[in-house]
Design a protein around this motif. Structure first.
Motif, PDB file in Angstrom:
ATOM      1  N   ASP A 164       0.795  -1.110   0.171  1.00 37.19           N
ATOM      2  CA  ASP A 164      -0.012   0.086  -0.123  1.00 37.19           C
ATOM      3  C   ASP A 164       0.886   1.103   0.118  1.00 37.19           C
ATOM      4  O   ASP A 164       0.292   2.154   0.377  1.00 37.19           O
ATOM      5  N   LYS A 182       1.370   2.908  -6.352  1.00 31.95           N
ATOM      6  CA  LYS A 182       0.201   3.848  -6.647  1.00 31.95           C
ATOM      7  C   LYS A 182       0.690   4.832  -7.361  1.00 31.95           C
ATOM      8  O   LYS A 182      -0.093   5.201  -8.205  1.00 31.95           O
ATOM      9  N   TRP A 198      -3.225   5.275 -16.033  1.00 29.19           N
ATOM     10  CA  TRP A 198      -4.450   6.208 -16.212  1.00 29.19           C
ATOM     11  C   TRP A 198      -4.283   6.673 -17.649  1.00 29.19           C
ATOM     12  O   TRP A 198      -3.305   6.871 -18.151  1.00 29.19           O
ATOM     13  N   GLU A 252      -9.213  -4.321  -0.982  1.00 30.70           N
ATOM     14  CA  GLU A 252     -10.015  -3.168  -0.647  1.00 30.70           C
ATOM     15  C   GLU A 252     -11.554  -3.145  -1.154  1.00 30.70           C
ATOM     16  O   GLU A 252     -12.516  -2.865  -0.221  1.00 30.70           O
ATOM     17  N   ARG A 278     -14.850  -3.091   1.424  1.00 26.28           N
ATOM     18  CA  ARG A 278     -15.938  -2.177   1.205  1.00 26.28           C
ATOM     19  C   ARG A 278     -17.099  -2.735   1.083  1.00 26.28           C
ATOM     20  O   ARG A 278     -18.222  -2.085   1.655  1.00 26.28           O
ATOM     21  N   ASP A 292     -14.789   1.769  -7.870  1.00 26.04           N
ATOM     22  CA  ASP A 292     -15.033   2.826  -6.801  1.00 26.04           C
ATOM     23  C   ASP A 292     -13.753   2.924  -6.023  1.00 26.04           C
ATOM     24  O   ASP A 292     -13.227   4.130  -5.620  1.00 26.04           O
ATOM     25  N   VAL A 293     -12.873   1.926  -5.808  1.00 23.07           N
ATOM     26  CA  VAL A 293     -11.453   2.011  -5.429  1.00 23.07           C
ATOM     27  C   VAL A 293     -10.638   2.722  -6.302  1.00 23.07           C
ATOM     28  O   VAL A 293      -9.728   3.636  -5.650  1.00 23.07           O
ATOM     29  N   ALA A 302     -11.534   4.945  -8.289  1.00 26.83           N
ATOM     30  CA  ALA A 302     -12.019   6.602  -8.283  1.00 26.83           C
ATOM     31  C   ALA A 302     -11.256   7.293  -7.196  1.00 26.83           C
ATOM     32  O   ALA A 302     -10.818   8.442  -7.392  1.00 26.83           O
ATOM     33  N   GLY A 303     -10.898   6.674  -6.043  1.00 23.88           N
ATOM     34  CA  GLY A 303     -10.339   7.357  -5.057  1.00 23.88           C
ATOM     35  C   GLY A 303      -8.913   7.476  -5.034  1.00 23.88           C
ATOM     36  O   GLY A 303      -8.332   8.122  -4.552  1.00 23.88           O
ATOM     37  N   MET A 304      -8.359   6.747  -6.139  1.00 23.04           N
ATOM     38  CA  MET A 304      -6.791   6.844  -6.351  1.00 23.04           C
ATOM     39  C   MET A 304      -6.521   7.666  -7.758  1.00 23.04           C
ATOM     40  O   MET A 304      -5.347   7.854  -7.981  1.00 23.04           O
ATOM     41  N   LYS A 346      -6.614  13.895  -9.986  1.00 22.15           N
ATOM     42  CA  LYS A 346      -7.699  14.884  -9.799  1.00 22.15           C
ATOM     43  C   LYS A 346      -8.493  15.068 -11.079  1.00 22.15           C
ATOM     44  O   LYS A 346      -9.962  15.301 -11.045  1.00 22.15           O
ATOM     45  N   ARG A 377     -11.044  11.929 -11.833  1.00 26.50           N
ATOM     46  CA  ARG A 377     -11.842  11.574 -10.744  1.00 26.50           C
ATOM     47  C   ARG A 377     -13.498  12.024 -11.342  1.00 26.50           C
ATOM     48  O   ARG A 377     -13.479  12.917 -11.678  1.00 26.50           O
TER      49      ARG A 377
END
Length: 279
Positions: free
Chosen positions: A6, A11, A16, A246, A250, A266-267, A269-271, A274, A277
């Motif tokens: 983690d 990360k 992307w 993860e 959830r 959903d996981v 999207a939080g990573m 900006k 997102r």
């Protein structure tokens, strides 16, 4: 060198899309299906690979399995093949291949893996494609490259590495990776990922909700989907293990493997950066 899965390292290297990205640039993943009555595992892996970002995913199957697959897959393409040589020919331009989920323990699985090893694709070798080499492990290792990924649970690991089975997971996975000269992801509550260059990671967010049939097939597809996007195989395995757990955490009680692919966005999207997102 132990690397927390983690940590910011993988990360920061998650793939992307950009404004000029098209589907072929996002990576081409293939999953080899089992026979007509055992297609579920391949479907789980394929959906997971698509959800985690591979731009083009197809399931390869014998002609008898095509009607079953075609009736249940939409964005995932379905393509028949006729024997190992034809499979290798059809997949000569893909980026990654998942082989093993419900593939069967016959010689056709061995032949298919041998053909895929000539394509240059990253191979994610799971389930039956591991167990079929019980007693002839060196035949498997001879087919692997350093960017290929083995994904055994403890039982499958003991068949391939019987002399390492009683070692602590970090030692077992590290020595197995060096021996196979490929990435090894040893599944368990504390999943361990090891690379031939000495990197070892222990996944910190394991959850008992993953103890249900098919979740390993989803994990294999996630690794394949990230590897298809040209993420380093060790990083892809670390990322997939963490995102997989993860997503399950959830969801919580009642989780089944079919839920997992649809939990991945959903996981992610939080990573995401900006500008990517959801608003």
């Amino acid at each position: 060198m132990t690397v927390p899965p983690d940590s910011g390292d993988w990360k920061d290297r998650l793939p992307w899309p950009t404004s000029d990205t098209h589907k072929h640039m996002r990576g081409r993943l293939a999953v080899v299906s089992g026979p007509a009555h055992r297609t579920g595992a391949a479907r789980l892996a394929a959906r997971a690979g698509l959800r985690i970002g591979a731009g083009l995913v197809r399931v390869m199957a014998t002609p008898a399995a095509i009607p079953v697959l075609a009736a249940s897959l939409e964005a995932v393409m379905v393509e028949p093949f006729d024997g190992a040589e034809d499979l290798g020919h059809r997949l000569r331009e893909v980026d990654a291949v998942v082989i093993g989920p419900a593939a069967g323990l016959g010689e056709e699985t061995v032949s298919n893996l041998r053909a895929l090893a000539t394509t240059g694709a990253v191979l994610v070798v799971d389930a039956d494609a591991l167990s079929v080499f019980d007693g002839r492990q060196e035949d498997l290792f001879a087919l692997l490259d350093r960017d290929d990924v083995l994904t055994p649970h403890r039982g499958e690991f003991a068949r391939l590495f019987p002399d390492l089975a009683d070692l602590p997971s970090t030692d077992a996975a590290g020595q197995a990776s060096a021996r196979a000269d490929s990435v090894v992801l040893l599944k368990g509550h504390e999943t361990v990922i090891a690379a031939p260059d000495g990197r070892v990671a222990v996944n910190p967010n394991g959850t008992p909700w993953l103890a249900t049939a098919g979740t390993g097939d989803v994990l294999a597809g996630m690794i394949g989907g990230l590897a298809a996007q040209h993420m380093d195989s060790f990083d892809a395995a670390c990322a997939a293990a963490w995102i997989h757990a993860e997503a399950a955490r959830r969801f919580g009680p009642g989780l089944i493997a079919e839920d997992l692919p649809d939990l991945i966005p959903d996981v992610l999207a939080g990573m995401a950066p900006k500008d990517l997102r959801p608003s």
